[in-house]
Every structure is written in C-alpha cells, then in structure tokens.
Design a protein around this motif. Structure first.
Motif, PDB file in Angstrom:
ATOM      1  N   MET A 362      86.614  18.964  36.527  1.00 15.20           N
ATOM      2  CA  MET A 362      87.122  19.431  35.136  1.00 15.20           C
ATOM      3  C   MET A 362      86.478  18.728  34.020  1.00 15.20           C
ATOM      4  O   MET A 362      86.673  19.473  32.919  1.00 15.20           O
ATOM      5  CB  MET A 362      88.585  19.301  34.962  1.00 15.20           C
ATOM      6  CG  MET A 362      89.406  20.269  36.028  1.00 15.20           C
ATOM      7  SD  MET A 362      91.131  19.943  36.049  1.00 15.20           S
ATOM      8  CE  MET A 362      91.612  20.467  34.258  1.00 15.20           C
ATOM      9  N   LYS A 363      85.942  17.400  34.119  1.00 18.38           N
ATOM     10  CA  LYS A 363      85.194  16.789  32.986  1.00 18.38           C
ATOM     11  C   LYS A 363      86.286  16.720  31.668  1.00 18.38           C
ATOM     12  O   LYS A 363      85.849  17.100  30.440  1.00 18.38           O
ATOM     13  CB  LYS A 363      84.029  17.674  32.368  1.00 18.38           C
ATOM     14  CG  LYS A 363      82.970  17.781  33.492  1.00 18.38           C
ATOM     15  CD  LYS A 363      81.631  18.356  33.180  1.00 18.38           C
ATOM     16  CE  LYS A 363      80.657  18.415  34.506  1.00 18.38           C
ATOM     17  NZ  LYS A 363      79.364  19.196  34.124  1.00 18.38           N
ATOM     18  N   VAL A 364      87.566  16.400  31.983  1.00 16.49           N
ATOM     19  CA  VAL A 364      88.400  16.232  30.756  1.00 16.49           C
ATOM     20  C   VAL A 364      88.535  14.668  30.574  1.00 16.49           C
ATOM     21  O   VAL A 364      87.990  13.783  31.261  1.00 16.49           O
ATOM     22  CB  VAL A 364      89.867  16.928  31.184  1.00 16.49           C
ATOM     23  CG1 VAL A 364      89.871  18.231  31.273  1.00 16.49           C
ATOM     24  CG2 VAL A 364      90.283  16.166  32.333  1.00 16.49           C
ATOM     25  N   LEU A 365      88.983  14.471  29.514  1.00 11.03           N
ATOM     26  CA  LEU A 365      89.142  13.172  28.984  1.00 11.03           C
ATOM     27  C   LEU A 365      90.591  12.509  29.584  1.00 11.03           C
ATOM     28  O   LEU A 365      91.658  13.192  29.465  1.00 11.03           O
ATOM     29  CB  LEU A 365      89.589  12.912  27.377  1.00 11.03           C
ATOM     30  CG  LEU A 365      88.976  11.625  26.623  1.00 11.03           C
ATOM     31  CD1 LEU A 365      87.658  10.870  27.228  1.00 11.03           C
ATOM     32  CD2 LEU A 365      89.198  11.740  25.184  1.00 11.03           C
ATOM     33  N   VAL A 366      90.249  11.342  30.380  1.00 10.58           N
ATOM     34  CA  VAL A 366      91.521  10.920  31.316  1.00 10.58           C
ATOM     35  C   VAL A 366      91.716   9.361  30.937  1.00 10.58           C
ATOM     36  O   VAL A 366      90.838   8.623  30.903  1.00 10.58           O
ATOM     37  CB  VAL A 366      91.178  10.856  32.654  1.00 10.58           C
ATOM     38  CG1 VAL A 366      92.193  10.412  33.660  1.00 10.58           C
ATOM     39  CG2 VAL A 366      90.660  12.494  33.199  1.00 10.58           C
ATOM     40  N   MET A 367      92.916   9.159  30.530  1.00  7.75           N
ATOM     41  CA  MET A 367      93.470   8.065  30.111  1.00  7.75           C
ATOM     42  C   MET A 367      94.032   7.336  31.413  1.00  7.75           C
ATOM     43  O   MET A 367      95.152   8.006  32.008  1.00  7.75           O
ATOM     44  CB  MET A 367      94.686   7.763  29.108  1.00  7.75           C
ATOM     45  CG  MET A 367      94.236   8.680  27.775  1.00  7.75           C
ATOM     46  SD  MET A 367      93.049   7.695  26.721  1.00  7.75           S
ATOM     47  CE  MET A 367      91.455   9.012  27.095  1.00  7.75           C
ATOM     48  N   VAL A 394     100.623   5.745  28.536  1.00 11.69           N
ATOM     49  CA  VAL A 394     101.188   6.706  28.099  1.00 11.69           C
ATOM     50  C   VAL A 394     101.210   6.358  26.537  1.00 11.69           C
ATOM     51  O   VAL A 394     101.090   7.382  25.797  1.00 11.69           O
ATOM     52  CB  VAL A 394     102.956   6.434  28.514  1.00 11.69           C
ATOM     53  CG1 VAL A 394     103.533   7.798  27.980  1.00 11.69           C
ATOM     54  CG2 VAL A 394     102.828   6.466  30.117  1.00 11.69           C
ATOM     55  N   GLY A 395     101.302   5.324  25.696  1.00 13.37           N
ATOM     56  CA  GLY A 395     101.207   5.186  24.702  1.00 13.37           C
ATOM     57  C   GLY A 395     100.004   5.183  24.168  1.00 13.37           C
ATOM     58  O   GLY A 395      99.511   5.939  22.914  1.00 13.37           O
ATOM     59  N   ILE A 396      98.656   4.856  24.683  1.00 14.84           N
ATOM     60  CA  ILE A 396      97.549   5.313  24.434  1.00 14.84           C
ATOM     61  C   ILE A 396      97.212   6.624  24.325  1.00 14.84           C
ATOM     62  O   ILE A 396      96.547   7.102  23.609  1.00 14.84           O
ATOM     63  CB  ILE A 396      96.504   4.485  25.555  1.00 14.84           C
ATOM     64  CG1 ILE A 396      96.544   3.026  25.675  1.00 14.84           C
ATOM     65  CG2 ILE A 396      94.997   4.976  25.285  1.00 14.84           C
ATOM     66  CD1 ILE A 396      95.700   2.350  26.510  1.00 14.84           C
ATOM     67  N   THR A 397      97.781   7.460  25.331  1.00 10.13           N
ATOM     68  CA  THR A 397      97.407   8.722  25.304  1.00 10.13           C
ATOM     69  C   THR A 397      98.036   9.354  24.155  1.00 10.13           C
ATOM     70  O   THR A 397      97.467  10.307  23.203  1.00 10.13           O
ATOM     71  CB  THR A 397      98.068   9.408  26.656  1.00 10.13           C
ATOM     72  OG1 THR A 397      97.483   9.158  27.656  1.00 10.13           O
ATOM     73  CG2 THR A 397      97.916  10.932  26.484  1.00 10.13           C
ATOM     74  N   SER A 415      96.628  12.036  31.222  1.00  7.77           N
ATOM     75  CA  SER A 415      96.968  10.862  31.705  1.00  7.77           C
ATOM     76  C   SER A 415      97.229  10.542  32.952  1.00  7.77           C
ATOM     77  O   SER A 415      97.997  11.470  33.450  1.00  7.77           O
ATOM     78  CB  SER A 415      98.196  10.284  30.759  1.00  7.77           C
ATOM     79  OG  SER A 415      98.756   8.977  31.017  1.00  7.77           O
ATOM     80  N   VAL A 416      96.998   9.568  33.557  1.00 11.95           N
ATOM     81  CA  VAL A 416      97.267   9.360  35.218  1.00 11.95           C
ATOM     82  C   VAL A 416      97.967   7.940  35.158  1.00 11.95           C
ATOM     83  O   VAL A 416      97.566   6.791  34.621  1.00 11.95           O
ATOM     84  CB  VAL A 416      96.148   9.429  35.967  1.00 11.95           C
ATOM     85  CG1 VAL A 416      96.538   9.226  37.430  1.00 11.95           C
ATOM     86  CG2 VAL A 416      95.301  10.493  35.723  1.00 11.95           C
ATOM     87  N   MET A 443      99.199  16.917  25.810  1.00  9.09           N
ATOM     88  CA  MET A 443      99.077  15.974  26.621  1.00  9.09           C
ATOM     89  C   MET A 443      99.828  16.190  27.953  1.00  9.09           C
ATOM     90  O   MET A 443     100.700  16.883  28.227  1.00  9.09           O
ATOM     91  CB  MET A 443     100.158  14.706  26.149  1.00  9.09           C
ATOM     92  CG  MET A 443      99.389  14.303  24.858  1.00  9.09           C
ATOM     93  SD  MET A 443     100.437  12.850  24.302  1.00  9.09           S
ATOM     94  CE  MET A 443     101.958  13.823  23.219  1.00  9.09           C
ATOM     95  N   THR A 444      98.851  16.098  29.182  1.00  8.78           N
ATOM     96  CA  THR A 444      99.244  16.367  30.488  1.00  8.78           C
ATOM     97  C   THR A 444      99.308  15.239  31.093  1.00  8.78           C
ATOM     98  O   THR A 444      98.331  14.393  31.294  1.00  8.78           O
ATOM     99  CB  THR A 444      98.409  17.348  31.216  1.00  8.78           C
ATOM    100  OG1 THR A 444      98.180  18.459  30.307  1.00  8.78           O
ATOM    101  CG2 THR A 444      98.558  17.573  32.636  1.00  8.78           C
TER     102      THR A 444
END
Length: 601
Positions: A362-367, A394-397, A415-416, A443-444
């Motif tokens: 998906m090439k999304v930005l992932v925290m 969570v806070g970073i996202t 975010s994972v 935010m997901t």
C-alpha cells in the motif's frame, strides 16, 4: 548446612538468591536480558511471582509487598526502569520495611535493545546503592547481600546485571532457604506518605544513608583488592569486565568494587596515594571514573576504552596496549565477520506477516512500535518507519497527524501496535486520541492481537485468555476502546488476506480514528499447525510473490526438467497459514490433503 553445586545462568542465580534470602514476592515485565529471571523464580514453592502489565505496575506490586515487610524483588530490562521511574524516585525516599531489590538488565552492545543506557546513572540519580555482579555465583551472593543491606540501611537496592552475565552459565553453590517473616504494615505517615514537609526530612535521610553506605564500602566483602608486589599501577574493574581482565594475568594490582555506588572515598584516596597510575576499565559510560574524579582522584579510563559495546578480553588488552601498560598483544581483535548476514524474520505462520505485506504494497506511512513486529522495519518488508519505545506509536501518530493537517497534508497515517504493548502503555495513548479531535484527522490503528508477549518468550498479556483458558486475563480490546469513546473498531482476520487488505484500504480513506484488531494468535506460542501447502511447478510462473511474504519455508529452487527457478515450500516448516496461496496470482500453491505432507518432486 546442606549445599549442592549446580550450573546456573546469571538470571537463574539471582532467582536462587532471592529464594535463599527468604524472598516472598517477585514481579517483572518481560524484556531481554532479564526475562528468564522471573521464570526461574516461578519454579520455587512458597513465593508469589507475576509478569505485570508494565514495569511501573511491577514496581508498585513489589513496593506494596515491601511495605508489608516481605522481602521483595522487581526485575526488568534497562529501558524498563525508565517506565518505572515515577514511583521509583519517590519510593527511594521511604525507609524499608521489607528488603527490596530492583534488578536491571543492562545491554552493552544492544543485543536486544533500542538503546544502550547505563543504569548505574539512574541508580545514583535515585539515591540507590548499586551492586554489580560479574558471574553466576556473584549474582546469587549479591542478591542475598542486597536484601541484608536493604534492611540494614533501610534502602531499596539496585542489582545491575549485564546481558552477558544474565545468560552465561557458571557453577553456583546452592544453600537452604532462610525464612524472613513479614513484619506486617503499621501506618506511619513519616515513612509511607511522601508529601511535603515529610519529604524535606527524607532528602537529608537519603544523603546520610549514602554516606553510611560509603563507610560500609571501605572494607565491604564484595569490594576486592588483589595487590601485586611492586606494582605502581592500579586497575579498577567490576562485573564481567573484572573477570575478563583476570584472563590477561597482568603484573598489576586490581581493585574490584562489587558495590559500584557508593564508592568509599576514604578507601580510594588511600589507594591513590599508593599507586602512581589508576586506570578504570568499565563498559558503557565512565561511571566509576567520574566518581573517582569527583573525589579529586587522578585516573584514566575512557580515553583508552570504548564508550559503547562490550569489553571482552581482546578489547581490554587493546586498550591497555594503547595506554602503554603492555608491550605485546597476544589476542587479535575480530575485525571481519565472514558469516553471511541474515536479518531476523517472522516465524512460519506468524500472523504479523500478511499485515506488513499488505502495508508494504500500500506504500502508506506506518508508525511502528516495540514487539516482534518491530522486525517489519527490516528487509524484506521495510514497512514500518518509526520505532521508539513501548506504546509510543499512538502518541507519535497523533502528533504527526496534527502537524500534517495544520500544513495541509491530507495523507493517511497508519499505526501498528501489539496487544501486549497496548496493555503495557498504549491504552493511555488511545484515551488521549480523543482529546481535541478534529474533523480532518485521519489515523488508522492496527492492533495485532496475537495473545502473547511473543518476542520475549510467549508470556501472557491482558487478552491472552481469548486463546488459552489457562491465561486468567481476557480483556476485550474492542469493548475497552468503545467504552473510551472510540466508535470505529472492528475485528478482522488477517489470514483472510483479501478481506484484510480491502478493509484497511477502506479505513485509511476515512476521517477520524479507525481501529482494526487483527485476530490471529501467535503460531509459535499456541503451536498452530495445519496441513501444509505445496507448489505445483508446472503452474508456477516464478514471479516470487510468495517469496516476498518473507515466510521461512518458501524459497526458489530448480526442479528436474524445468529450466527456470520456481517456488517451493518446505513441508516440515510450513504450518498452513495459507498467505502464500492467497498472494499467488496463478493458483500454483495448493493445500495438501489433511495430515499429509506434500512437496512437488
């Protein structure tokens, strides 16, 4: 007194020391290098042991036990002490009712950690005396001594043990347990309620306590001086570094502080008058070196030895050679590793794999966050883009989301976080998401609910009861988040590859907070094994779509009579998760008959 000799790891030896000293309660949060310690404690009868939801709670559980007068121990890896610092910095002001040990596992060289902090600094910061064992026997002996000193000087004790000592094995003399009956709890505000003006007096009490311990350190049995006649050089080393130094068999005197804080100023000044040159050899920061310099004692140290990584015998010899104390080097430093590098990878059937395969495509930005899924940063996925500390995602996202929206960037953020990390320190972050929510926030969050704290050995967490009736906690994460006020929460099976992909693609388009809870349990922890899959090479087009899922059983190979390399699956490693079959574009990967292991020959 009956004794028996056994070969124990340093972790097992500390656990034995806790038991022999009459310890009643031990708590921890699993983190290498100290995971094995609490697991060893659990084997002893007549004690209570638990892996708490995080290090702060583990410390508080042990504090309560100590308040009642029981000998208590809390253990954690070095970064775990950061989580526990809030109660720790106040607890160290209170006089002990029951002996108390904080075991911290430092990690020189960062074998399994995100940083290399030196917790001797935190011990001093918290006004705690620090014992520093270098072998399994010392680990057991120092643990017992720590309880005695804790009660004699009314102080919590830090037992600082490094990764190598935690995991190395050595002969340990086991002795019978000595019972120490808890005194019970008597309310006393001057001892247990740390509020002004009570805390004003406790500041002076801590100062006086450290001064008394410094006097004890003058001739403490754990502080060993090995003098060589005629030597004008004194080498100062503690822990495993001391034992490594002994292997060089040098013509110099050695002082080994078993208690690295506080050092005896009187003792060290006497030694400085006797020796022309003092070299401090220690891993990580120049802690003891700086302590000596604060006493006005001239010494050397870190100009000759590395400030990072471990100091083995070869490193010590090289440093002493550069310092001009030896003229011949017998040991060669390992400068080149000819072994083929191999990054860590997810286990066969790991439920994290399809999640990161989808995120990468998906090439999304992932925290990212801390856990097995931290490996998603590495090849072959490279699907996570941040990793700082437990629960930080969570806070970073949220913080990144807010600034992106302020600057007109409407790209979604994913975010994972794992379920163990969610219960450790992610819950408060999720509550904070609801503060000052705005219409254009996007935010997901993916919560990987595999039912275990997998990276540290499969300990339980707050929702493990969903998969195992033997786990006594079964908190429904969806209900918890819904109660908080997060409405868009859904369970999705990540082994239904297309459903999970389509759900994630749909959720990242939505404004607000979306939470997907991935439901598959840890294949290793729960020993999941389904009929294996195999590749039909006549259908396979060699596109490597299955290989790119980074599953250990899958590789490219040459089949008889077929010129082009085709995919193959090791039937002995495959646990039947089916992800490879779902990503295959031509249907070349098929499920074997139930109970039959099949590989195309």
């Amino acid at each position: 007194m009956t004794t028996v000799k056994k070969v124990l790891t340093g972790n097992e030896a500390v656990a034995r020391g806790f038991y022999e000293a009459g310890g009643l309660l031990a708590s921890s949060y699993p983190g290498s290098p100290t995971v094995e310690l609490l697991e060893a404690v659990k084997k002893y009868e007549g004690v209570y042991a638990e892996f708490s939801v995080n290090e702060k709670v583990a410390l508080e559980v042990a504090i309560g036990s100590s308040f009642y007068g029981a000998r208590s121990m809390v253990s954690m890896k070095h970064v775990g002490v950061n989580v526990a610092m809030d109660p720790l910095m106040t607890f160290t002001q209170t006089p002990m009712n029951g002996g108390f040990i904080l075991v911290t596992g430092d990690d020189p060289g960062m074998a399994s950690s995100q940083n290399e902090q030196d917790n001797r600094i935190l011990g001093k910061f918290a006004n705690m005396p620090i014992l520093f064992p270098g072998s399994s026997q010392e680990a057991k002996d120092y643990a017992k001594l720590a309880f005695d000193l804790s009660e004699e000087f009314e102080t919590p004790m830090m037992l600082d043990i490094t990764s190598r000592v935690c995991h190395a094995r050595g002969i340990v003399t086991e002795e019978p347990r000595e019972e120490h009956e808890p005194k019970g709890f008597t309310p006393d505000n001057a001892k247990y309620t740390m509020l002004p003006p009570i805390t004003h007096a406790r500041q002076y009490a801590m100062k006086e306590r450290i001064e008394a311990l410094a006097k004890y350190a003058y001739d403490a049995p754990v502080n060993l001086l090995k003098e060589v006649e005629g030597s004008k050089v004194l080498l100062v080393a503690s822990g495993l570094v001391y034992h490594n130094l002994l292997e060089l068999n040098l013509p110099y005197s050695i002082y080994r502080p078993g208690m690295v804080y506080p050092l005896s100023g009187e003792r060290m000044k006497e030694l400085s008058e006797k020796y022309d040159r003092i070299l401090v050899i220690e891993e990580l920061l120049p802690f003891m070196e700086n302590e000596l310099k604060l006493m006005g004692i001239s010494c050397e140290g870190k100009e000759w030895f590395s400030f990072t990584g471990e100091l083995n015998t070869e490193n010590i010899e090289a440093g002493l050679f550069n310092a001009g104390l030896i003229t011949d080097r017998r040991l060669a430093l390992l400068e080149k590793n000819d072994a083929v590098s191999r990054p860590p990878m997810f286990c066969s059937g790991c439920p994290h794999r399809p999640v990161f395969d989808i995120l990468k495509k998906m090439k999304v930005l992932v925290m990212g966050d801390i856990g097995c899924y931290s490996m998603s940063v590495l090849p072959a996925f490279e699907a996570s883009h941040t990793m700082i500390s437990m629960g930080a995602t969570v806070g970073i996202t949220k913080g990144m989301n807010k600034v992106m929206r302020m600057k007109g960037n409407d790209k979604p953020l994913v975010s994972v976080i794992g379920d163990g990390t969610f219960f450790h320190s992610g819950m408060t972050g999720f509550a904070n998401l609801l503060h000052q929510m705005e219409e254009n926030d996007n935010m997901t969050f993916i919560i990987l609910q595999n039912g275990t704290t997998a990276m540290t050995g499969g300990q339980g967490n707050g929702s493990s009861g969903k998969y195992d009736v033997n786990d006594d906690m079964h908190i429904d994460i969806k209900e918890m988040l819904s109660t908080m006020g997060i409405g868009n929460v859904q369970y999705v099976d990540q082994f239904d590859y297309n459903l999970f992909r389509d759900t994630l693609k749909e959720e990242v388009k939505k404004k607000g907070i979306s939470v997907i809870i991935a439901t598959r349990p840890c294949a290793l922890k729960f020993k999941i094994k389904q009929p294996n899959y195999y590749v039909d090479p006549k259908i396979c087009i060699g596109c490597r779509s299955c290989v790119k899922t980074n599953c250990p059983p899958i590789r490219m190979k040459q089949y008889p009579g077929i010129e082009k390399l085709k995919s193959s699956i090791d039937p002995n490693m495959c646990v039947g998760c089916s992800v490879c079959a779902q990503v295959c574009p031509v249907g070349a990967i098929k499920k074997s008959l139930k109970g039959e292991q099949k590989e195309w020959i």
